[in-house]
Design an enzyme around this catalytic site. Sequence first.
Site, PDB file in Angstrom:
ATOM      1  N   THR A 315      51.155   5.268  34.549  1.00  0.00           N
ATOM      2  CA  THR A 315      51.325   4.133  35.458  1.00  0.00           C
ATOM      3  C   THR A 315      52.700   4.169  36.103  1.00  0.00           C
ATOM      4  OG1 THR A 315      49.829   2.757  34.134  1.00  0.00           O
ATOM      5  CG2 THR A 315      51.329   1.620  35.635  1.00  0.00           C
ATOM      6  N   TRP A 318      52.867   7.158  38.496  1.00  0.00           N
ATOM      7  CA  TRP A 318      52.067   6.901  39.699  1.00  0.00           C
ATOM      8  C   TRP A 318      52.896   6.189  40.762  1.00  0.00           C
ATOM      9  CZ3 TRP A 318      50.703   2.385  42.250  1.00  0.00           C
ATOM     10  CH2 TRP A 318      49.686   2.487  43.192  1.00  0.00           C
ATOM     11  N   HIS A 319      53.817   5.340  40.329  1.00  0.00           N
ATOM     12  CA  HIS A 319      54.594   4.561  41.291  1.00  0.00           C
ATOM     13  C   HIS A 319      55.630   5.390  42.029  1.00  0.00           C
ATOM     14  CE1 HIS A 319      52.828   1.038  39.301  1.00  0.00           C
ATOM     15  NE2 HIS A 319      53.156   0.393  40.389  1.00  0.00           N
ATOM     16  N   GLY A 320      56.027   6.517  41.501  1.00  0.00           N
ATOM     17  CA  GLY A 320      56.970   7.322  42.249  1.00  0.00           C
ATOM     18  C   GLY A 320      57.632   8.402  41.427  1.00  0.00           C
ATOM     19  N   PHE A 464      54.562   4.055  47.702  1.00  0.00           N
ATOM     20  CA  PHE A 464      53.813   4.666  46.616  1.00  0.00           C
ATOM     21  C   PHE A 464      52.506   5.274  47.085  1.00  0.00           C
ATOM     22  CE2 PHE A 464      55.854   0.768  44.646  1.00  0.00           C
ATOM     23  CZ  PHE A 464      57.051   1.413  44.447  1.00  0.00           C
TER      24      PHE A 464
END
Length: 464
Positions: A315, A318-320, A464
């Site tokens: 998680t 995934w954001h960066g 993102f």
Amino acid sequence: MVFSSVTFVSVFLPVVFLLHWILPGIKCKNVLLIAASLAFYAYGEPVYVLLMLASVAVNYLLGLACGCGTEARRRIMVVFAVVWNIGLLVVFKYSGFLVQLLNDTGLVRVPVPRMKLPVGISFFTFQSLSYVIDVYRDAVKPQKNFAKVLLYISFFPQLIAGPIVKYHDIEQEIDHRHVTLEGTALGMRRFTAGLAKKVLISNVLGLTADTLFAADPGCMNVMTSWIAAVSYLFQIYFDFSGYSDMALGMGQMFGFHFKENFNYPYVSDSVQEFWRRWHMSLSGWFREYLYIPLGGNRKGRARTVCNKMIVFFCTGLWHGANVTFIVWGLYHGLFLMLEEYIPLRKTGGRCISALKHIYTLVVVTVGFVIFRSDTMSQGISVIREMFTGFHFEPAAVSLAAEQLTPLFLLSMAAAIVCAYPVKAKLEKIRGYEAAAWMASGAALVLCVLSLSGSTYNPFIYFRF
């Protein structure tokens, strides 16, 4: 083009909506929405629209392949789908980060690639992958019409920043949907509410957060650090939930019904509850396509904790491509692990409930400081000042006082009120509907006036 722009609000959306209303037949309407969605994406990403089309085409073919043949062949196709979609993310989103990590070891020296991140790639790749996996699982039938798969993935309300829509949620509405005056009106009101969240609350608080996170560390103390942290806490919520409201509202205007993406996360009494209310389409995606396949909570508490840590590592990633995002994900995973072993009491008086609520808000606020910071050292510095910065040099006091403008205080008050489910209580008041429509009209006028004189301020999740 972003939803919170005069061009989109005054030109693009009204034109597309009126054409959709006028055109006869569902096929013509779908062709219009596909053309509008591609034009919307190409407006900001003229080259990467080809990448998105290629991604849709590959996943369309993989969906067909997963819908027939032997089990071994279908398994190979779904593995290829995972490799293709995750590979796109690795190449365009993480290649520079990974090469830099490799260079930091000192073993090699490789030029760091500097590719522009395609807007929305994290969302449309996850959406595409979920479609192929669902076909493989026989949860949906493979769609033989390429245009329908393209509309599902590229539909402009949810293309750039979600919510992540599963194919089976709108499969029927691609061919059979009804646009009514009442549904259109409610969709417009939902869109306006989201626009107001973004323009009148998030943008104002975002200016304060940006100012303080960019300030000289010597000017930070307990006052400035908490103002920065709380400003960003509300900025990111009203930015992202505002986008989701606009997406849901526009979907309803065109006859589509997306699932909710936020459910007042700041009322939570635990971190577990927070994640049941925050960015629900993403947490639901990871639960269905990663957590449950890993074994979920079916193999003992230790395995459950391990699975949750894997999910929250992913998680964060995934954001960066930044260590801060990974640490933020693991940070939340740590508190979920603690709550697994030390469960919070589900009952108790108001005092216990208040303490649980404060605990959750503090954990989430500190986490968002890490999330917002450019580096871990900056995040640690701000967090340290939040809890130990009881020094009041003139520069720090002056910087804090400069942020407390009437507009900031008004936006902060609105943020606090709107972050809690007051709507349910207001709906019981006589005359609520009329007042809601009047407030919606006034908010739209204020938003347009604000956008006319403001600088470009993209949505946080466009990164993102």
